[in-house]
Motif scaffolding. Structure first.
Motif, short mmCIF file in Angstrom:
data_model
loop_
_atom_site.label_atom_id
_atom_site.label_comp_id
_atom_site.label_asym_id
_atom_site.label_seq_id
_atom_site.Cartn_x
_atom_site.Cartn_y
_atom_site.Cartn_z
N VAL A 35 0.87 -1.17 0.00
CA VAL A 35 0.00 0.00 0.00
C VAL A 35 0.91 1.22 0.00
N ASN A 36 0.73 2.11 -1.00
CA ASN A 36 1.60 3.29 -1.09
C ASN A 36 1.05 4.44 -0.24
N GLU A 37 1.75 5.59 -0.29
CA GLU A 37 1.36 6.75 0.51
C GLU A 37 -0.01 7.30 0.13
N ALA A 38 -0.45 7.04 -1.10
CA ALA A 38 -1.77 7.51 -1.57
C ALA A 38 -2.87 6.50 -1.24
N ASN A 39 -2.56 5.50 -0.41
CA ASN A 39 -3.51 4.43 -0.07
C ASN A 39 -4.01 3.69 -1.30
N GLU A 40 -3.07 3.41 -2.19
CA GLU A 40 -3.34 2.57 -3.36
C GLU A 40 -2.60 1.25 -3.16
N VAL A 46 -4.37 0.58 -7.39
CA VAL A 46 -5.82 0.78 -7.26
C VAL A 46 -6.11 1.38 -5.88
N PRO A 47 -6.91 2.46 -5.82
CA PRO A 47 -7.24 3.06 -4.53
C PRO A 47 -7.98 2.08 -3.62
N LEU A 48 -7.57 2.02 -2.35
CA LEU A 48 -8.24 1.14 -1.38
C LEU A 48 -9.72 1.49 -1.24
N GLU A 49 -10.06 2.75 -1.44
CA GLU A 49 -11.46 3.16 -1.31
C GLU A 49 -12.35 2.47 -2.34
N LYS A 50 -11.78 1.97 -3.44
CA LYS A 50 -12.57 1.29 -4.48
C LYS A 50 -12.75 -0.21 -4.21
N PRO A 82 -14.44 -2.13 -1.96
CA PRO A 82 -15.79 -2.71 -1.85
C PRO A 82 -16.52 -2.78 -3.19
N GLU A 83 -16.37 -1.74 -4.01
CA GLU A 83 -17.01 -1.71 -5.33
C GLU A 83 -16.47 -2.82 -6.22
N LEU A 84 -15.17 -3.03 -6.22
CA LEU A 84 -14.57 -4.10 -7.03
C LEU A 84 -15.07 -5.48 -6.58
N ILE A 85 -15.17 -5.67 -5.28
CA ILE A 85 -15.66 -6.95 -4.75
C ILE A 85 -17.12 -7.15 -5.13
N THR A 86 -17.93 -6.11 -4.97
CA THR A 86 -19.35 -6.20 -5.31
C THR A 86 -19.57 -6.53 -6.78
N ARG A 87 -18.73 -5.95 -7.64
CA ARG A 87 -18.83 -6.23 -9.09
C ARG A 87 -18.25 -7.59 -9.48
N GLY A 88 -17.69 -8.31 -8.53
CA GLY A 88 -17.10 -9.62 -8.82
C GLY A 88 -15.74 -9.53 -9.46
N GLU A 89 -15.05 -8.40 -9.32
CA GLU A 89 -13.74 -8.22 -9.92
C GLU A 89 -12.59 -8.67 -9.02
N LEU A 111 -7.67 -7.32 1.22
CA LEU A 111 -7.99 -5.96 0.78
C LEU A 111 -8.98 -5.28 1.71
N LEU A 112 -9.96 -6.04 2.21
CA LEU A 112 -10.90 -5.44 3.17
C LEU A 112 -10.19 -5.10 4.48
N MET A 113 -9.28 -5.96 4.92
CA MET A 113 -8.53 -5.69 6.14
C MET A 113 -7.64 -4.45 5.97
N LEU A 114 -6.93 -4.37 4.84
CA LEU A 114 -6.08 -3.20 4.59
C LEU A 114 -6.90 -1.91 4.50
N ARG A 115 -8.04 -2.01 3.83
CA ARG A 115 -8.90 -0.83 3.72
C ARG A 115 -9.31 -0.36 5.12
N HIS A 116 -9.70 -1.31 5.96
CA HIS A 116 -10.10 -0.97 7.34
C HIS A 116 -8.93 -0.34 8.12
N LEU A 117 -7.74 -0.95 8.01
CA LEU A 117 -6.59 -0.44 8.75
C LEU A 117 -6.14 0.92 8.27
N ARG A 118 -6.17 1.14 6.97
CA ARG A 118 -5.64 2.39 6.41
C ARG A 118 -6.67 3.51 6.34
N LEU A 119 -7.94 3.15 6.10
CA LEU A 119 -8.96 4.19 5.90
C LEU A 119 -9.97 4.28 7.04
#
Length: 177
Positions: free
Chosen positions: A49-54, A145-149, A151-158, A168-176
């Motif tokens: 995960v980079n400084e931009a939370n990607e 890819v931004p961590l904020e995206k 949930p949307e990627l998972i929902t779309r089946g990507e 990715l969900l764990m990282l999103r929670h920890l970082r955001l």
């Protein structure tokens, strides 16, 4: 306590990647059944995960499910290889980026009812571009890819891989948060 007991196994198939055994299992009520057991070496998974939370992801096709999706670099650990070392090696080989110090994010058993596949997911908050990926054939492209995206990627089946969804969900929670 209700416990299934493995009374013994015999190998039905084996190669360097997998062993498929048939187990004689005794159920709590005394009945027996033949149960398939897939034995795999441990899997090391890596992400940065980079400084931009990607997060750096791989876009790849899996012929087994005939599906495209975002995944994290991963692979089996070598004999005697530490999982964190294997994760960093896989990340570098598959992305062309050398990760900074790897930290354990989580450990999961994706299919504990049939497989011994144990996945350890590691992450870093830094990476250095070293060139083209050595194993570039493993993905069609690599993108930050931004961590904020997520949930949307998972929902779309990507994001279809269970270890990638969990990580990715764990990282999103920890970082955001």
């Amino acid at each position: 306590m209700s416990v299934w007991r493995n009374l013994g196994e015999h190998t039905a198939y084996e190669n360097r990647w997998v062993t498929v055994n048939m187990a004689d299992v005794e159920l709590p009520d005394g009945r027996h059944l033949d149960h398939t057991v897939i034995r795999l070496r441990p899997v090391a998974v890596a992400t940065v995960v980079n400084e931009a939370n990607e997060v750096l992801l791989l876009w790849r096709h899996r012929f087994i499910t005939d599906a495209w999706g975002w995944e994290l670099p991963s692979g089996g650990t070598g004999e005697g290889e530490a999982p964190a070392v294997a994760a960093a090696r896989e990340f570098e080989e598959e992305t062309g980026w050398r990760p900074g110090p790897m930290r354990l994010l989580l450990a999961v058993d994706p299919m504990p009812g049939i497989s011994t596949s144990h996945h350890r997911v590691y992450w870093s908050d830094s990476a250095q571009r070293i060139g083209e990926p050595r194993d570039g054939f493993e993905s069609a492209r690599r993108e930050w890819v931004p961590l904020e995206k997520v949930p949307e990627l998972i929902t779309r089946g990507e994001v279809r891989s269970a270890n990638a969804v969990a990580a990715l969900l764990m990282l999103r929670h920890l970082r955001l948060g």
